[in-house]
Design an enzyme around this catalytic site. Sequence first.
Site, PDB file in Angstrom:
ATOM      1  N   ALA A  42       6.947 -52.081 -13.137  1.00  0.00           N
ATOM      2  CA  ALA A  42       6.477 -53.182 -12.299  1.00  0.00           C
ATOM      3  C   ALA A  42       6.890 -54.502 -12.938  1.00  0.00           C
ATOM      4  O   ALA A  42       6.737 -54.695 -14.145  1.00  0.00           O
ATOM      5  CB  ALA A  42       4.956 -53.104 -12.168  1.00  0.00           C
ATOM      6  N   GLN A  94       8.786 -45.816  -5.289  1.00  0.00           N
ATOM      7  CA  GLN A  94       7.552 -45.272  -5.865  1.00  0.00           C
ATOM      8  C   GLN A  94       6.334 -45.871  -5.173  1.00  0.00           C
ATOM      9  O   GLN A  94       6.240 -47.087  -5.025  1.00  0.00           O
ATOM     10  CB  GLN A  94       7.464 -45.566  -7.356  1.00  0.00           C
ATOM     11  N   CYS A 124       0.488 -44.451 -14.130  1.00  0.00           N
ATOM     12  CA  CYS A 124       0.170 -45.821 -14.540  1.00  0.00           C
ATOM     13  C   CYS A 124      -1.245 -45.899 -15.117  1.00  0.00           C
ATOM     14  O   CYS A 124      -2.200 -45.472 -14.480  1.00  0.00           O
ATOM     15  CB  CYS A 124       0.289 -46.770 -13.348  1.00  0.00           C
ATOM     16  N   LYS A 163       5.544 -38.668 -10.805  1.00  0.00           N
ATOM     17  CA  LYS A 163       5.607 -39.117 -12.211  1.00  0.00           C
ATOM     18  C   LYS A 163       4.195 -39.078 -12.788  1.00  0.00           C
ATOM     19  O   LYS A 163       3.265 -39.634 -12.197  1.00  0.00           O
ATOM     20  CB  LYS A 163       6.181 -40.530 -12.276  1.00  0.00           C
ATOM     21  N   ASP A 226       9.532 -43.592 -25.127  1.00  0.00           N
ATOM     22  CA  ASP A 226      10.076 -44.002 -26.435  1.00  0.00           C
ATOM     23  C   ASP A 226      11.532 -43.596 -26.664  1.00  0.00           C
ATOM     24  O   ASP A 226      11.953 -43.474 -27.821  1.00  0.00           O
ATOM     25  CB  ASP A 226       9.222 -43.443 -27.584  1.00  0.00           C
TER      26      ASP A 226
END
Length: 352
Positions: A42, A94, A124, A163, A226
């Site tokens: 976002a 999304q 999220c 996701k 990561d």
Amino acid sequence: MSAKKSSATILTFFNPECKPETLAMKVGPYNLSNKCFLAPMAGVTDLPFRLLCRKLGAGYTVTEMISADLKLWHSPKSAQRRSHMGEPAPRAVQIVGSDPEQLAQAAQFNVDHGADIIDINMGCPAKKVCKVLAGSALLADEALVKRILSRVVHAVNVPVTLKIRTGTDQNHKNGVEIARIAEDCGIQMLTVHGRTRACRFHGHAEYSTICKIKKSINIPVVANGDINSPEKAKKVLAITNADAIMIGRAAQGQPWLFRQIDHYLKFNEKLEAPPLAEIRTIILNHLQELYSLYGKQQGVRIARKHIGWYLDNMIGSLQFKKKVFSVADADVQFDMVRSYLQDAEFKMENVA
Ligand SMILES: Cc1cc2nc3c(=O)[nH]c(=O)nc-3n(C[C@H](O)[C@H](O)[C@H](O)COP(=O)(O)O)c2cc1C
């Protein structure tokens, strides 16, 4: 000033004698060009950034999350987030929400406005998303997850993907259960961020849960969290056996990372970061695209964070960043960045 990136085993061109080791993957009917994806972010992965990453090697991109709340669909912000102008297929959008019916309508609405794939956000951790039991908060309610996924899959005739995170917290890592539900409901690809909801962005992503998830389902699994270098991408693919990897924060300020990772995965050799002249063109084109999508007044504000990320990768940019961030006029901002990068290039050439 010079690029800070490591310079070990570096090539700036493709070696035609190297044979690709890996094949790309498919989502529904779409053959993706590689297995190196841009994560939805976002405020970051708007149309200009997605297009840029695709051009620089991302095999797949997804929009920022778009609320399933009908009241927000026609806001200028949602319309900008929905823009697909010039974007190659598959255009993945999304959506985020908690009401199965609302999410189904939002999915249909986005398909009607050009989405080729619908991705559902259950990853999220943001408070404003989770307080309405959306995003990663949904992972705590498997029955609701099932209702949402089957309702959305039935509502649209395009692939639906999901996701998630690995679970709600360290003691409730139900990623495998959620993955099985997703597969049973007809989800066609699952992305897993290797952290729980409770972890937010703290600590390190772990990949063993992603590996367990991959073993327990037959749909493509994308590993996320990561990944910030070609070596890390290769390592995560090896640990998880995932079908692809997804990169978020590491792409900020270095969208060419996709090209470097893709090349490393295919040929096992490292590509150098682009020369400063190419970086300058990339940055200046990116700024122009931002001004043109958002208008100069809003564009100048949105451009600041990207300029900051680009310059973070360059030594000696602190003073300049302070100056350029205070500028409110897009033309002045553009000219300042252009001459800063030209000077940097000139200095590099004269040092070399
Ligand atoms: C600024 C920001 C915004 C994000 N927005 C979204 C989003 O809209 N939808 C989503 O599924 N994940 C979102 N994420 C999570 C990322 O997609 C990704 O899962 C996470 O950053 C871990 O990947 P990374 O370590 O490569 O950054 C966001 C992350 C960041 C840093």
